[in-house]
Scaffold this active site. Structure first.
Site, PDB file in Angstrom:
ATOM      1  N   GLY A  12       0.778  -1.228   0.000  1.00  0.00           N
ATOM      2  CA  GLY A  12       0.000   0.000   0.000  1.00  0.00           C
ATOM      3  C   GLY A  12       0.812   1.281   0.000  1.00  0.00           C
ATOM      4  CG  ASN A  14       1.458   3.766  -5.748  1.00  0.00           C
ATOM      5  OD1 ASN A  14       1.884   4.871  -6.056  1.00  0.00           O
ATOM      6  ND2 ASN A  14       1.939   2.655  -6.264  1.00  0.00           N
ATOM      7  CG  LEU A  91      -0.814  -7.798  -7.959  1.00  0.00           C
ATOM      8  CD1 LEU A  91       0.330  -8.634  -7.408  1.00  0.00           C
ATOM      9  CD2 LEU A  91      -0.365  -7.014  -9.189  1.00  0.00           C
ATOM     10  CG  ASN A 108      -3.331  -0.058 -13.096  1.00  0.00           C
ATOM     11  OD1 ASN A 108      -3.266  -0.454 -11.942  1.00  0.00           O
ATOM     12  ND2 ASN A 108      -2.498  -0.467 -14.032  1.00  0.00           N
ATOM     13  CG  HIS A 110       2.197  -0.820 -15.684  1.00  0.00           C
ATOM     14  ND1 HIS A 110       1.947  -2.110 -15.270  1.00  0.00           N
ATOM     15  CD2 HIS A 110       3.252  -0.889 -16.529  1.00  0.00           C
ATOM     16  CE1 HIS A 110       2.807  -2.927 -15.848  1.00  0.00           C
ATOM     17  NE2 HIS A 110       3.615  -2.214 -16.610  1.00  0.00           N
ATOM     18  CG  ASP A 151      -0.767  -3.040 -17.803  1.00  0.00           C
ATOM     19  OD1 ASP A 151      -1.442  -2.659 -16.847  1.00  0.00           O
ATOM     20  OD2 ASP A 151       0.092  -3.933 -17.719  1.00  0.00           O
ATOM     21  CD  GLU A 181       4.936   2.796  -8.868  1.00  0.00           C
ATOM     22  OE1 GLU A 181       4.008   2.424  -8.130  1.00  0.00           O
ATOM     23  OE2 GLU A 181       5.918   2.074  -9.136  1.00  0.00           O
TER      24      GLU A 181
END
Length: 208
Positions: A12, A14, A91, A108, A110, A151, A181
């Site tokens: 976690g 992010n 995931l 999302n 990536h 993606d 990110e």
């Protein structure tokens, strides 16, 4: 007020970046209504709880079929009535019904510069391992809307990060998190909250 749900599978980091950005005002007019994980031992759930945010685990292991899991997952998500779903290291392959119902309302993060090192099998540390194996000099991160592909949705932001000669996958992963990110995801959420992000003909338009 933009209401969001954050979906996670691991530590976690992010999620923490989002919570910190909301607390500091970097993300305006946004509240996290729930954090949902597919893993009970995901540390992200503890981060949410310590922040007073509802944290729930919905695991495929608790259901007899994938269809039952998908139905339960979507039902729980719908119950929070959110405006935006943020996948922050989640995931799990999303149910197609969820993608249809939340069209252009799922984003999302990536850990590469899409279309490089993305798609099936490229997630987490595997991305950074592949980057180093290939010998590329620049990697980065991408925030994008989610569609039916892996993606493949419209890109909101990308940021490049240099690869160093002595990098390990773990060191590179940390640098991409810190330099890309944790910056891109809060920035995208803030602009969405301000109504400055739209999608037309498969492309993202940003008013800054």
């Amino acid at each position: 007020m933009l209401k969001i749900a954050v979906c996670v599978s691991g530590g976690g980091t992010n999620l923490q970046a989002i919570m910190d950005a909301i607390d500091s005002g970097k993300i305006a007019d946004t509240s996290i209504e729930a954090v949902i994980s597919n893993k009970r031992d995901a540390y992200a759930l503890e981060r949410a709880k310590s922040h007073g945010i509802p944290a729930v685990c919905i695991s495929p292991k608790d259901y007899e079929s994938r269809a039952e899991f998908n139905e339960a997952f979507l039902e729980k998500l719908d119950s929070y009535a959110v405006d935006l779903v943020v996948l922050a290291g989640f995931l799990v392959v999303l149910p197609e019904e969820m993608i249809r119902r939340y069209r252009n309302r799922i984003i999302n993060i990536h850990p590469s510069l899409i279309p490089s090192f993305c798609g099936k099998g490229f997630y987490g540390l595997k991305v950074h391992e592949a980057v180093l194996e290939r010998g590329v000099k620049v990697t980065g991160a991408t925030v994008h809307f989610v569609d039916e592909g892996t993606d493949t949705g419209p890109i909101i932001f990308q940021k490049a990060v240099d690869v160093q000669e002595d990098d390990t996958p773990e060191v590179l992963q940390r640098r991409v998190m810190e330099q890309a990110e944790w910056e891109l995801l809060p920035r995208a959420i803030d602009l969405i909250a301000k109504g400055k992000v739209s999608v037309a003909d498969g492309f993202v338009r940003i008013e800054e």
